[in-house]
Every structure is written in C-alpha cells, then in structure tokens.
Design a protein around this motif. Sequence first.
Motif, mmCIF file in Angstrom:
data_model
loop_
_atom_site.group_PDB
_atom_site.id
_atom_site.type_symbol
_atom_site.label_atom_id
_atom_site.label_comp_id
_atom_site.label_asym_id
_atom_site.label_seq_id
_atom_site.Cartn_x
_atom_site.Cartn_y
_atom_site.Cartn_z
ATOM 1 N N GLN A 150 0.824 -1.209 0.000
ATOM 2 C CA GLN A 150 0.000 0.000 0.000
ATOM 3 C C GLN A 150 0.858 1.258 0.000
ATOM 4 O O GLN A 150 0.520 2.267 -0.616
ATOM 5 N N GLN A 151 1.996 1.162 0.695
ATOM 6 C CA GLN A 151 2.922 2.289 0.738
ATOM 7 C C GLN A 151 3.462 2.591 -0.670
ATOM 8 O O GLN A 151 3.535 3.737 -1.078
ATOM 9 N N VAL A 152 3.805 1.514 -1.396
ATOM 10 C CA VAL A 152 4.307 1.679 -2.765
ATOM 11 C C VAL A 152 3.223 2.300 -3.645
ATOM 12 O O VAL A 152 3.481 3.223 -4.423
ATOM 13 N N MET A 153 1.974 1.830 -3.500
ATOM 14 C CA MET A 153 0.864 2.367 -4.294
ATOM 15 C C MET A 153 0.719 3.866 -4.073
ATOM 16 O O MET A 153 0.436 4.618 -4.995
ATOM 17 N N LYS A 154 0.931 4.283 -2.829
ATOM 18 C CA LYS A 154 0.786 5.690 -2.470
ATOM 19 C C LYS A 154 1.970 6.507 -2.994
ATOM 20 O O LYS A 154 1.794 7.536 -3.636
ATOM 21 N N GLU A 155 3.173 5.992 -2.730
ATOM 22 C CA GLU A 155 4.373 6.745 -3.089
ATOM 23 C C GLU A 155 4.622 6.808 -4.592
ATOM 24 O O GLU A 155 5.262 7.734 -5.082
ATOM 25 N N TYR A 156 4.156 5.788 -5.326
ATOM 26 C CA TYR A 156 4.439 5.733 -6.766
ATOM 27 C C TYR A 156 3.189 5.957 -7.619
ATOM 28 O O TYR A 156 3.183 5.639 -8.799
ATOM 29 N N GLY B 114 0.803 7.343 -10.123
ATOM 30 C CA GLY B 114 1.055 8.179 -11.293
ATOM 31 C C GLY B 114 2.441 7.993 -11.889
ATOM 32 O O GLY B 114 2.747 8.521 -12.954
ATOM 33 N N SER B 115 3.287 7.241 -11.217
ATOM 34 C CA SER B 115 4.640 7.008 -11.734
ATOM 35 C C SER B 115 4.640 5.810 -12.689
ATOM 36 O O SER B 115 3.903 4.846 -12.478
ATOM 37 N N PRO B 116 5.457 5.861 -13.740
ATOM 38 C CA PRO B 116 5.551 4.698 -14.639
ATOM 39 C C PRO B 116 6.132 3.467 -13.924
ATOM 40 O O PRO B 116 6.013 2.365 -14.435
ATOM 41 N N ALA B 117 6.736 3.673 -12.764
ATOM 42 C CA ALA B 117 7.322 2.541 -12.030
ATOM 43 C C ALA B 117 6.309 1.874 -11.099
ATOM 44 O O ALA B 117 6.638 0.898 -10.423
ATOM 45 N N LEU B 118 5.063 2.378 -11.075
ATOM 46 C CA LEU B 118 4.070 1.826 -10.152
ATOM 47 C C LEU B 118 3.860 0.321 -10.354
ATOM 48 O O LEU B 118 3.847 -0.448 -9.393
ATOM 49 N N ASP B 119 3.714 -0.078 -11.626
ATOM 50 C CA ASP B 119 3.466 -1.497 -11.890
ATOM 51 C C ASP B 119 4.615 -2.377 -11.388
ATOM 52 O O ASP B 119 4.385 -3.463 -10.857
ATOM 53 N N ALA B 120 5.835 -1.896 -11.576
ATOM 54 C CA ALA B 120 6.994 -2.652 -11.095
ATOM 55 C C ALA B 120 6.906 -2.826 -9.578
ATOM 56 O O ALA B 120 7.176 -3.904 -9.044
ATOM 57 N N GLY B 121 6.474 -1.773 -8.900
ATOM 58 C CA GLY B 121 6.323 -1.830 -7.447
ATOM 59 C C GLY B 121 5.198 -2.769 -7.022
ATOM 60 O O GLY B 121 5.347 -3.532 -6.061
ATOM 61 N N LEU B 122 4.075 -2.717 -7.749
ATOM 62 C CA LEU B 122 2.953 -3.615 -7.453
ATOM 63 C C LEU B 122 3.379 -5.067 -7.625
ATOM 64 O O LEU B 122 3.037 -5.944 -6.825
ATOM 65 N N LEU B 123 4.118 -5.312 -8.695
ATOM 66 C CA LEU B 123 4.595 -6.668 -8.974
ATOM 67 C C LEU B 123 5.506 -7.173 -7.865
ATOM 68 O O LEU B 123 5.415 -8.327 -7.439
ATOM 69 N N ALA B 124 6.399 -6.307 -7.409
ATOM 70 C CA ALA B 124 7.334 -6.693 -6.348
ATOM 71 C C ALA B 124 6.570 -7.095 -5.092
ATOM 72 O O ALA B 124 6.854 -8.114 -4.458
ATOM 73 N N SER C 86 13.448 6.458 -16.038
ATOM 74 C CA SER C 86 14.409 5.560 -15.379
ATOM 75 C C SER C 86 14.721 6.076 -13.971
ATOM 76 O O SER C 86 15.039 5.306 -13.084
ATOM 77 N N LYS C 87 14.559 7.373 -13.768
ATOM 78 C CA LYS C 87 14.694 7.932 -12.413
ATOM 79 C C LYS C 87 13.692 7.261 -11.478
ATOM 80 O O LYS C 87 14.011 6.923 -10.349
ATOM 81 N N LYS C 88 12.481 7.057 -11.954
ATOM 82 C CA LYS C 88 11.458 6.443 -11.122
ATOM 83 C C LYS C 88 11.817 5.005 -10.743
ATOM 84 O O LYS C 88 11.638 4.600 -9.613
ATOM 85 N N LEU C 89 12.299 4.248 -11.713
ATOM 86 C CA LEU C 89 12.697 2.872 -11.397
ATOM 87 C C LEU C 89 13.941 2.906 -10.497
ATOM 88 O O LEU C 89 14.101 2.063 -9.620
ATOM 89 N N ASP C 90 14.782 3.903 -10.716
ATOM 90 C CA ASP C 90 15.934 4.131 -9.838
ATOM 91 C C ASP C 90 15.493 4.270 -8.382
ATOM 92 O O ASP C 90 16.079 3.689 -7.471
ATOM 93 N N ASP C 91 14.459 5.088 -8.186
ATOM 94 C CA ASP C 91 13.944 5.324 -6.836
ATOM 95 C C ASP C 91 13.451 4.028 -6.203
ATOM 96 O O ASP C 91 13.717 3.750 -5.035
#
Lengths: 167, 167
Positions: free
Chosen positions: A87-93, A95-105, B5-10
């Motif tokens: 949930q923290q990742v969902m909040k912090e990311y 709108g970020s393109p890295a959100l899906d990567a975080g959800l997957l993790a 890539s900054k976002k994935l960096d984070d």
Amino acid sequence: MAKESKKLDDLFHDTLKDIYFAEKKILTALPKMAKAAHSEELRAAFEKHHGETEGQVERLEKVFDMIGKKAQGKTCDAIIGLVEEGQQVMKEYKGSPALDAGLLAGAQAVEHYEISRYGTLKTWADELGLGEAVGLLDATLEEEKKTDATLTKIAESVVNQEAEQAS
Amino acid sequence: MAKESKKLDDLFHDTLKDIYFAEKKILTALPKMAKAAHSEELRAAFEKHHGETEGQVERLEKVFDMIGKKAQGKTCDAIIGLVEEGQQVMKEYKGSPALDAGLLAGAQAVEHYEISRYGTLKTWADELGLGEAVGLLDATLEEEKKTDATLTKIAESVVNQEAEQAS
C-alpha cells in the motif's frame, strides 16, 4: 506417540489459521492492486488470482474440516506487513511509470510467503498422515508457484515497456 | 528517458534499503534461533547462514556504492512481522518436540521473502544497466535458494525424527 504428534498437530493447526487469515487479507488487497495497475496484463493477472484465491480459501476450509476444527484465522503479522508495504508503494508511486513494477514486487513477496507456508503445511500434513490434505495443499502450492512465474514474466515485460515508452 | 528511469531508480533504491534493513534484522534473529534449535543439524544450518548473511550485507553495501548512495536501511514491516511470528513460535513451543519444525517454518518464510526481493532487485538492476550489481544480487539470490533447499531437507528429516523418537 500421542503427545509428540499432538504438538505437530497444534503447529499444523496454528499455521493453517495463519494462512487462512493471510488468504482473506489477500482477497481484500487484490482488487485494490488490480484497480491501481497500469498494465492490462497485470490487471488481468491480479483479477485471475483473485478467483484462484477464493478457491484456495475453500481448500483451507476443507482441511480445517478434515482435522475437525472450525475454519478461523489468527492474526498474521507477516501478511499485514507485506500488504502494508504494498500500500505504501501504491501511495508513493501513484502516477509514476514505475508503479506497476512496485505492485509486482509486492505481489511476488506475498506469493513467496504463501509458497513457504503451503510447502511447510504439506510436509507436516504428510507426516501427520493427512493424505487428502496433502493433495489440497499441494494443489494450492502449485497454483502459487505458477502465479509467481507469471508475475516474473510480466515484471520483465513491464520494465521493458516502461523503458521503451520513455525513450 | 531520464524521468522514467529515475522512477525505477527510486524504486530500486527504496527496495535496496528495505532488504538492507531486513538482512540486519535477520543477523540479530539467527543466533537466537540457533540457540533455541534442538537439532544439531538445524543449529549448524542457522550458524552457517549467519555467516552467509554477513557476506550478503557486504554485497548490498557494494550495490549502494555503485548507485552512489549511502548504505542505510528503511523500516521493513514485512520482516518485522516475519521475525515476530518466529519469536511467538519460539515462546509457544518452548520445550516441545515440534519447536524445530516451527523454527524451520519461520526461517523458510524469511528465505522466501529474501528470494522474492533479490529476484525483483536483480530484474530491475538489469533494466537499469547495473551489470555488476546484477552479478552481486544473483550471487545472494542463489545462496538464499540453496539455504531454502537445505532447510526443506532438514524439515523433512526433523519431523521424521520427532515421530521416531516418540514411537
């Protein structure tokens, strides 16, 4: 023998309650994760796994029944922590393109928790002579491993797509 | 490209801090688990893994260095929950022949958490072009998988031994 196997019985029952609580928690977390996902493939994977999880809960209820116990959960700090991190990742990311990567993790961390628990329960069920429970626990274990493998594949394509979109 | 890539960096940096915190927590938990274990084989496995974990912490410090960041942890609720569950088992099953089975279950849940985290970090390091980090993360990932396989073997022999001693 009675005293000794009683102890493993207790551990089996406690751990069954732990994973039952965890599965119920996952059932409430998955729709939020599906809604947040950018990738259609990821959203579909979360939705599919939600359906599977319902079946896994039913299998657990059958196992409770086999040991003559009422199906009930017991607070599992590990899954609370795992879902909290997601949930923290969902909040912090957001709108970020890295959100899906975080959800997957987050989802893969949950899968691995389940893989370890079902592996353990299967070993104990076998030792306790609960043959039918072994079959049910193994069916779920195999589903979790398959889900984890699917998520790994999506994770690889998701980070590649993000990089491509950005280039 | 820079923004994406900054976002994935984070995310990579955040997750590195998460597992760094987790490894440090595991370093403090393992000696207690080794002390509690009844089986010599299990005690030895925990002690061996303590040494490996020290090496894994050093690898993480190298990865922090590669991305130009200071090595520091970030509270990881998942590992706190996992360790908490393990401590509860130690307390509730103290003196029970099922204690080792419970310790093993807790340790394998921790291993699986690490397997998921290192798998994720390795995928991201690859995408971020951090070739040297991929190698370091993969070395730890393989160690964790090997430890999990060793624990599975011990778990099978431990529950068998308990049953034999009791018969």
